[in-house]
Design an enzyme around this catalytic site. Structure first.
Site, PDB file in Angstrom:
ATOM      1  N   TYR A 266      48.275  40.081  10.963  1.00 16.11           N
ATOM      2  CA  TYR A 266      46.900  39.745  11.309  1.00 16.11           C
ATOM      3  C   TYR A 266      46.280  40.861  12.142  1.00 16.11           C
ATOM      4  CZ  TYR A 266      42.866  37.111  12.925  1.00 16.11           C
ATOM      5  OH  TYR A 266      41.580  36.708  13.196  1.00 16.11           O
TER       6      TYR A 266
ATOM      7  N   ASP B  47      50.427  32.626   6.648  1.00 15.24           N
ATOM      8  CA  ASP B  47      49.260  31.892   7.133  1.00 15.24           C
ATOM      9  C   ASP B  47      49.077  30.586   6.361  1.00 15.24           C
ATOM     10  OD1 ASP B  47      46.616  32.161   8.810  1.00 15.24           O
ATOM     11  OD2 ASP B  47      46.014  31.499   6.796  1.00 15.24           O
TER      12      ASP B  47
ATOM     13  N   TRP C 176      53.411  37.055  11.191  1.00 16.06           N
ATOM     14  CA  TRP C 176      52.012  36.628  11.030  1.00 16.06           C
ATOM     15  C   TRP C 176      51.113  37.393  11.983  1.00 16.06           C
ATOM     16  CZ3 TRP C 176      48.180  34.769  14.154  1.00 16.06           C
ATOM     17  CH2 TRP C 176      47.032  34.298  13.516  1.00 16.06           C
TER      18      TRP C 176
END
Length: 166
Positions: free
Chosen positions: A108, A124, A104
């Protein structure tokens, strides 16, 4: 942005904003006469890396996350990870080598810092919710046709859900 992403792992945006504000107030540079009620700059990586673990955790971070924040700060401060001087793959590999950095955070940061338009943090929670409560694997499957613009789709879904449009 990378430190903010780490702070925001597995918590709400509101909670992450609070913790980031505490970090800025405690370790950042104070501003005078700043616009919009700003009081501090977010601390530079070298300043964060110099903070001791107990002091970092004292802003409300779990110790494990505080360790990750410090590891990220040290990697950026030392130049071991340098988004402005390394290709995106080297940066994401460097991030994944740090404790507490998972897919994640990697995706990101690739999206937000490295400007990789095909990156999407499929695990997410908000994206999964926006797509009907699906699994991370399902997000990846559903996002495949959006390539090479998956990051834009993620931003659209986050905004749509926040605005009540989804």
């Amino acid at each position: 942005t990378t430190i903010r992403a780490v702070v925001g792992q597995l918590i709400s945006v509101a909670a992450a904003t609070t913790l980031s504000g505490r970090m800025a107030s405690r370790f950042g540079q104070a501003l005078s006469d700043a616009p919009w009620g700003l009081s501090h700059l977010f601390p530079e990586p070298a300043r964060v890396a110099a903070v001791d673990l107990a002091e970092m955790a004292s802003i409300g971070l779990p110790e494990r996350r505080a360790r990750t924040v410090l590891a990220v700060a040290e990697a950026f401060a030392s130049g071991r990870i340098a988004p402005d001087r390394q290709d995106p793959q080297a940066v994401t590999e460097g991030l994944r080598s740090l404790p507490g950095i998972g897919e994640w955070t990697e995706k990101y940061v690739a999206m937000r810092v490295l400007q990789q338009p095909d990156s999407i943090p499929a695990s997410d929670l908000v994206l999964r919710k926006a797509l009907g409560g699906v699994t991370a694997s399902s997000v990846k499957d559903r996002a495949a046709p959006w390539s090479p613009w998956k990051a834009y789709a993620a931003l659209h879904l986050w905004t749509g859900l926040a605005n009540g449009d989804l």
